[in-house]
Design a protein around this motif. Sequence first.
Motif, short mmCIF file in Angstrom:
data_model
loop_
_atom_site.label_atom_id
_atom_site.label_comp_id
_atom_site.label_asym_id
_atom_site.label_seq_id
_atom_site.Cartn_x
_atom_site.Cartn_y
_atom_site.Cartn_z
N HIS A 818 -44.85 -19.14 -42.55
CA HIS A 818 -44.62 -19.30 -43.97
C HIS A 818 -45.95 -19.62 -44.59
O HIS A 818 -46.48 -20.68 -44.40
N GLU A 880 -43.15 -15.07 -47.58
CA GLU A 880 -42.71 -14.77 -48.93
C GLU A 880 -43.62 -15.45 -49.91
O GLU A 880 -43.72 -16.66 -49.95
N VAL A 935 -37.21 -27.86 -51.83
CA VAL A 935 -36.60 -26.65 -51.27
C VAL A 935 -35.20 -26.54 -51.84
O VAL A 935 -34.50 -27.54 -51.98
N LYS A 983 -33.28 -18.00 -44.75
CA LYS A 983 -34.46 -18.17 -45.59
C LYS A 983 -34.17 -19.24 -46.62
O LYS A 983 -33.07 -19.29 -47.17
N LYS A 985 -35.70 -21.04 -50.16
CA LYS A 985 -36.71 -20.96 -51.20
C LYS A 985 -37.23 -22.34 -51.51
O LYS A 985 -36.47 -23.32 -51.45
N ASP A 1004 -44.50 -21.10 -55.44
CA ASP A 1004 -43.20 -20.82 -54.83
C ASP A 1004 -43.40 -20.26 -53.44
O ASP A 1004 -44.37 -19.56 -53.17
N LYS A 1006 -41.12 -19.28 -49.52
CA LYS A 1006 -39.86 -19.21 -48.78
C LYS A 1006 -40.08 -19.63 -47.35
O LYS A 1006 -41.12 -19.33 -46.76
N HIS A 1008 -38.69 -19.16 -43.57
CA HIS A 1008 -37.89 -18.17 -42.85
C HIS A 1008 -37.63 -18.68 -41.44
O HIS A 1008 -38.56 -18.90 -40.66
#
Lengths: 1120, 158
Positions: A818, A880, A935, A983, A985, A1004, A1006, A1008
Amino acid sequence: MALKIVKGSIDRMFDKNLQDLVRGIRNHKDDEAKYISTCIDEIKQELKQDNIAVKANAVCKLTYLQMLGYDVSWAAFNIVEVMSSSKFTYKRIGYLAASQCFHEGTDVIMLTTNQIRKDLSSPNQYDTGVALTGLSCFVTPDLARDLANDIMTLMSHTKPYIRKKAVLIMYKVFLKYPESLRPAFPRLKEKLEDPDPGVQSAAVNVICELARRNPKNYLSLAPLFFKLMTSSTNNWVLIKIIKLFGALTPLEPRLGKKLIEPLTNLIHSTSAMSLLYECVNTVIAVLISLSSGMPNHSASIQLCVQKLRILIEDSDQNLKYLGLLAMSKILKTHPKSVQSHKDLILQCLDDKDESIRLRALDLLYGMVSKKNLMEIVKKLMLHVDKAEGTTYRDELLTKIIDICSQSNFQYITNFEWYISILVELTRLEGTRHGHLIASQMLDVAIRVKAIRGFAVAQMATLLDNAHLLTGNTQRNGICEVLYAAAWICGEFSEHLEDPMQTLEAMLRPKVATLPGHIQAVYVQNAAKLFATVLRKHDGETESQAAQETSQLLIDRLPLFVQSANLEVQERASCILQLVKYIQKLQQKNVEVAEEVTALFAGELNPVAPKAQKKVPIPEGLDLDAWINEPPSESESEDEKPKAVFAKEEPKHSRSRHTEVDEKELARRREVRKQEQANNPFYIKASPSSQKVYDAPGVEHIPVVQIDLSVPLKVPGMPMSDQYLKLEVERRQKEKAERKKKEKKKKREKRGKERKADSGPESEEDITPAHQVDIVTEEMPENALPSDDDDKDPNDPHKALDIDLDKYVPYCRHLQFIHVLHIIKPTVYWFPFQKSSKHKKKKQKKEKEEKEKKKKKRHHHHHQHHSDAGGEDSVQNGTVEEEEPLPVSQSHSVSLKQEVKVYDIQGNHQDESKVVVSVIFENKSDSFLKSMEFNVLDSLNSKLQRPEGAGAHDSLTVPFQLPPGVSNEARFVFSVQSIIMPQKLKGTLTFIVKSDESSTHEKLDFKLHFTCTSYLITTPCYSDAYAKLLESGDLKGSSLRLEGINMPFHHLLARICFHHHFSVVERIDSCASMYSRSIQGHHVCLLVKTSDQTVSIDAKCDEPSLLGNVLDEIKQTFSKC
Amino acid sequence: MQFMLLFSRQGKLRLQKWYVPLSDKEKKKITRELVQTVLARKPKMCSFLEWRDLKIVYKRYASLYFCCAIEDQDNELITLEIIHRYVELLDKYFGSVCELDIIFNFEKAYFILDEFLLGGEAQETSKKNVLKAIEQADLLQEVSPALAKQNVPLFVTV
């Protein structure tokens, strides 16, 4: 039962312990072998007992015997037993024995994997320590592959004692299993800033060792190391860092410029000789790699030379030695700086320590110039006379020759002097280097045409006095020089004053005692001399002298015809027949001289040693193809005995033709020329013979002009000293002349063809006594470019040449990467500077709530290093990243941050908790504060917030980040189901504080989670594995991979490493593998490979988990 | 560092630690060769010699030779310091160490070495920390009947 135990312990009281054994051995000095064999029998008995204490004692004794040189490999299994004891006392002994006795070939090593894994995760740090220490000695590629993850986890252990050991052992793991380097590197790098100095120094150690081998991959760490270097006070660490910089600077010259200052400061300030020495060495390396465009360049060199002088002057022999060693490095690039310390180095030649004298000799090699060569060699000749041991004297001899002959006799101004030196050297008794002197004589005589006359005269004297050389019979290697002498006299016989006398000297009966190859040359060259004598008397009718010569040969040659040496015999009989025929012709008054001379016509040119290699292969020629059908294997190869000096004796074949037939001779000559033209050893260039390539013609060989300013002959046996005197006089004279000329402002034109190299300042003023053109060695034209320095393909470090800054495909789909980039007021998408990688990391650990505070066993973890550009990240879908935030501020400070999760750790007891560790690094120039991490929870996974906090509240990151600083924070997640990848965010908000303003920014990202990461490498024995499969509880699924082009063990290693499986059993190209999820699901794989197809049959009690894991495996291989 | 050897003036091996994997045969050959070479050197000679493609650093303490093989780029002087540091550690642990201590407690000598060097690299530069680790590990070591004999004073017949 109780009785048995008591009995056992009583027995043990009578066992020998280690001390008894040692004492026993000392008391049995006479029959040690016998005593030890009884001891070994006892040990074998002890090993059969169940009592682990007895076994450990036996193993301990075996370890001692192993050191004494006895084979104890038969006890390897017992060692493993003792290693697996739960008691530290015995474990320690077991591991010690293993580390002493095991090596890569020990087959029981593969039994130890699980035991070592258990010990590594033991709650007792000393168990772990002992396992790590042992592993460092006997780690194999298999162990490295299986345990890499475990050790990587230990690098973040809470105890520095374990961390530092784990860090150090990683280097051994990298060597055995290079694939682990990439995932482990980020963590290793992180350890450079570990709070514990021991761990930090261990990390420096490992990275320095890695970087020394493959420096280019570590350039990006230079700033970090620079910081460490200027801040560290630990000499051990400093030495490593400085050494690292020494390896990096050749690749990045700018670094060198920066280094000079701190290094010179250290040189001035440190009192530790080891550090001083390292600094001096690195400064030298830096200066060598820098181009000379540096202003204070010479100051630094001067400083180094001064410091080295202090070392050399020290009474400590060690410092003296190292000082000389380092001087020799400076010498290569800055000879002038060293040359000013000639006095000191010559002084070292008198040192009582031979190794120091040899070092000083090495230095002399580079210190000579045209000006001082004679002087230095004179001094060396004195040493030759005084030298006590033959080894040292031989060393001196080779050094004298090396010094004189270096770079194509560059420094020799007077070759007569050199020949005299060589002749003087022949008077050394018992030297092994006769052939060296001989080859020098040949070399000089062939290549320096001007000297031939003088050389021939000297050689004739040598031949005349051959009895002086051969006095000590044949073990005396010096008689080799007679080989050269005879050849030179024969080949250049036109310079001989009295060929008849030399001929007579060469045919003395004493010659028959010389080694065969020398006799052969004698015979052959006697024939050449014969031709010369005939020519001399050419035209005189009924020449008495010529006929006498023939008679001399006919009288003396039969001695050689009888020689036991075939070569001598053959040549002698050929020549004898030839002479007899000539004698007949002479008696008929036929003129023969011209024809006989024609036998030996032709000039020899020196050929470069590499010439053969450099000949380009003509198009269409396949050297590997068979010309004829290969012979059957049974045919014995008849190897010809290799003639010594065969290459230098090119005329063998000619002596065979005894018939002096004009036509035949001409034909043969033509043939020979053709042959020579095609043979690179005989590159001749008459236009007719240009077949394969153009060879330089004779006219290209520079013509020699002799300046007879020095009498060519020195009366009596030449003494090199006389030349020294003459030389001094000559130079003074020249100087005076030049002054005159300068007044007239006439430019003096020098005949020197070669460039005057870096000698002392006055070098230019010295003209050679002979304006000599040294014939350079010939090379074929269009020679292939140099093909030296082949690296050793077996070097284990080669495999570690991994560009750590490069994104490598197979890592791309690794899960749990990430990366968060915060790219603030900037248009750049991603920081591409090399130094700006791995900014932030997150680690996750799964934990169970109630055990939150207990120490966790980290069953697996998963590391990843990525510096992918944004494109890559998007492609693989694991990273992400939101679009870079639009620039809202007008100032152009660029802020870059990266957050990376590279570690997820699970535990069988922890089914629902995950801890994510995030490392934040601020790469911007601004101060970052008030960071908040949040999160968006899913049903399945939730960020744990403190009690009382709302479900969507952010968690405050408990620190602030000044520019360039990184720190780590942890966040707990709870996870319900692990059968699906997920996942989450999230957002990171923070305040950027710069000089003018502070702004609020957010990033921002994500998270995973793949299914693989919920798997834990768990060992499984084959019987348990079979039962599991038989139980029928598992559901099956399968997967086919096409086009996998890698060895099977790599394939397995990759599955093990990236997907946390362990190999249960492997048979040929088929392997069974096992893993377990944190919630206890069993996953079994059967991997088969044929050609490039891999089929994986998998079973698991949770089909959707299995499906996801297989998908992930597929992804791993599809992208590689 | 590639390996470390301890041997006596008589050429008897007292300790060997190999940080590179080699077969027993090769180890024996190297040991024999090095012991000979080092013993043949005169006392006034410097402590370094070039051997194969390695550098040998050795130092004599009383009757024992400590001999290390390092690579070309390694620092000789720091290797001497490592040797000296190891001798100091042995000295502290045994209390004015002598050759016999190492002979009779050779496993302890190994344990100390292992705490000090790992994989051929110095892992701990602080003497105090090394000794602390050894002491604590020794505390864990239980005294079993068989091993209890070790603690009986040695009546050494030398």
